[in-house]
Design a protein around this motif. Structure first.
Motif, mmCIF file in Angstrom:
data_model
loop_
_atom_site.group_PDB
_atom_site.id
_atom_site.type_symbol
_atom_site.label_atom_id
_atom_site.label_comp_id
_atom_site.label_asym_id
_atom_site.label_seq_id
_atom_site.Cartn_x
_atom_site.Cartn_y
_atom_site.Cartn_z
ATOM 1 N N ASN A 274 -3.539 3.129 -5.339
ATOM 2 C CA ASN A 274 -3.887 2.059 -4.404
ATOM 3 C C ASN A 274 -5.195 1.357 -4.761
ATOM 4 O O ASN A 274 -5.533 0.343 -4.138
ATOM 5 N N GLU B 5 -2.300 8.878 -4.713
ATOM 6 C CA GLU B 5 -2.131 7.660 -3.915
ATOM 7 C C GLU B 5 -3.408 6.823 -3.930
ATOM 8 O O GLU B 5 -3.349 5.594 -4.088
ATOM 9 N N ARG B 6 -4.545 7.482 -3.743
ATOM 10 C CA ARG B 6 -5.804 6.735 -3.720
ATOM 11 C C ARG B 6 -6.037 6.027 -5.045
ATOM 12 O O ARG B 6 -6.501 4.875 -5.076
ATOM 13 N N GLN C 217 -1.698 -4.253 -5.253
ATOM 14 C CA GLN C 217 -0.244 -4.233 -5.359
ATOM 15 C C GLN C 217 0.390 -5.146 -4.312
ATOM 16 O O GLN C 217 -0.158 -5.333 -3.227
ATOM 17 N N HIS D 39 0.857 -1.188 0.000
ATOM 18 C CA HIS D 39 0.000 0.000 0.000
ATOM 19 C C HIS D 39 0.893 1.237 0.000
ATOM 20 O O HIS D 39 1.794 1.354 0.834
ATOM 21 N N ILE D 40 0.687 2.140 -0.940
ATOM 22 C CA ILE D 40 1.503 3.348 -1.028
ATOM 23 C C ILE D 40 1.020 4.357 0.008
ATOM 24 O O ILE D 40 -0.169 4.686 0.066
ATOM 25 N N SER D 41 1.935 4.842 0.836
ATOM 26 C CA SER D 41 1.609 5.843 1.846
ATOM 27 C C SER D 41 2.857 6.674 2.125
ATOM 28 O O SER D 41 3.688 6.304 2.950
#
Length: 401
Positions: A64, A60-61, A68, A5-7
């Motif tokens: 995501n 990002e949303r 992934q 998860h990209i954060s």
């Protein structure tokens, strides 16, 4: 294999804004706009937009929204998108990006290829994938991707598509693993090395002369990235404006911006959010330097072998005039050969519907019978049916031979 998860930390966003506010641009070189690189006025406007209006969290949303994962392969972490189809006989298709791409440029294909199991990796050294532990070559990367497809995801057989560096990786997959690669689809077809250009036809000679002329003023970046990558990376890794300029120039120069008798501007061709999404991915992951490995390690590239698996070719505007006989020097089993009416170097990003239609038609053309090696349900692996004819007829490819 782990979910990903990209954060991006908020502190990284604050740091980026502060750097953008302190941007110090050089004096513009007199002359025709874009002739000396990215115009100062354009870059200043983009930097202002990046700092004040660009919404990274919205990006990002969107990113995501695609499933992934990361997997450890040969002591390095490989990031990838894996979108499974609901179709019972979906063909696994690995899609590889190039430079200065990211995996994000290939995501527009997802909507149009819902009848495939799609695997879209970040190549080693790009954004969320670790830098390679050894040399970054077409063959070493192909071996990594092959292990991802077979050992990690369990596909016994799969198709492949790639652009730019990803095209070379795709080529190596087909050459090294012909028993596993069902077929290769190509929009960046291979040009034989100089030593293998013997007894060329008039069409082949004309194309190579045109290609050399087209790239005469376009190779400075590659020479620098292949000889002094760390020098330029030090500047680009520290300056978001510099990083943006380095990448933007290629999106403008290499895309198909034709529009009747005129050309589209960069902003008309790509939205600023699309461009800044990829630039931001490079920035936040600090991967511009490691992305140069594929250039720096060119000297270690093994000679490419011929491709004997079924091949589909669709020539884009970046290779205008590429003749079929030139392709036959590399690909021995060409099942379809097309000329795309639109689409430059970033083919999937620029023309996702057109590229997808050709990919689907290609695989439909020769994968029509059930594959006896297909594993039982629940073990996604070797597939050969591509879906019902009515599904493929919804999107017509361009005319093929």
């Amino acid at each position: 294999m782990k979910s990903f998860h990209i954060s991006v930390p908020e502190s990284d966003l604050v740091d980026l804004r502060e750097r953008l506010l302190r941007t110090r641009l050089p004096e513009a070189t007199p002359g025709t706009e874009w002739a000396a690189g990215v115009p100062q006025s354009y870059l200043q406007n983009l930097v202002t937009y990046w700092e004040a209006e660009f919404d990274w969290r919205a990006q990002e949303r969107w990113l995501n929204s695609f499933p992934q994962f990361t997997a450890d392969i040969d002591s390095q972490s490989v990031h990838f998108v894996h979108v499974k189809s609901s179709h019972p006989h979906a063909v696994p298709l690995v899609i590889s990006h190039g430079w200065p791409y990211s995996f994000a440029e290939m995501l527009p294909l997802v909507t149009h290829l819902s009848d495939f199991d799609l695997v879209i990796p970040s190549l080693p050294g790009f954004v969320f994938s670790d830098a390679p532990t050894g040399f970054f070559t077409d063959t070493s990367t192909a071996r990594t991707i092959h292990k991802l497809m077979t050992d990690v995801l369990g596909y016994a057989r799969y198709g492949t598509y790639g652009e730019d560096i990803g095209a070379s990786v795709s080529h190596s997959l087909a050459s090294l693993f012909p028993d596993s690669v069902l077929g290769i689809f190509v929009t960046h077809p291979a040009v034989p090395p100089v030593d293998d250009r013997k007894d060329l036809s008039a069409a082949e000679d004309a194309f190579i002369a045109w290609l050399d002329a087209e790239w005469e003023d376009e190779t400075a970046y590659a020479h620098l990235q292949s000889t002094r990558p760390d020098t330029v990376a030090a500047a680009l890794n520290d300056s978001p404006a510099g990083l943006a300029a380095w990448i933007l120039e290629k999106f403008r120069s290499w895309s198909d911006r034709r529009s009747g008798p005129t050309e589209l501007t960069l902003d008309e061709k790509f939205s600023r959010d699309d461009l800044l999404r990829t630039i931001s991915l490079y920035w936040f992951t600090q991967s511009i330097g490691s992305s140069f490995r594929s250039y720096y390690h060119l000297r270690h590239r093994e000679k490419r072998g011929a491709v004997h698996v079924p091949t589909g070719i669709a020539v884009g505007t970046g290779d205008l005039g590429y003749p079929r006989e030139l392709a036959q020097r590399t690909y021995t089993d060409i099942r379809s050969f097309a000329v795309l009416p639109h689409g430059g170097h970033f083919t999937a990003k620029e023309e996702p519907e057109l590229v997808s239609a050709n990919i689907r038609a290609f695989f439909q053309g020769f994968l029509t019978e059930p594959d006896p090696t297909r594993p039982p349900d629940g073990a996604r692996g070797a597939y050969s049916e591509v879906g019902e004819a009515s599904e493929f007829e919804r999107s017509r490819p361009c005319v093929t031979e």
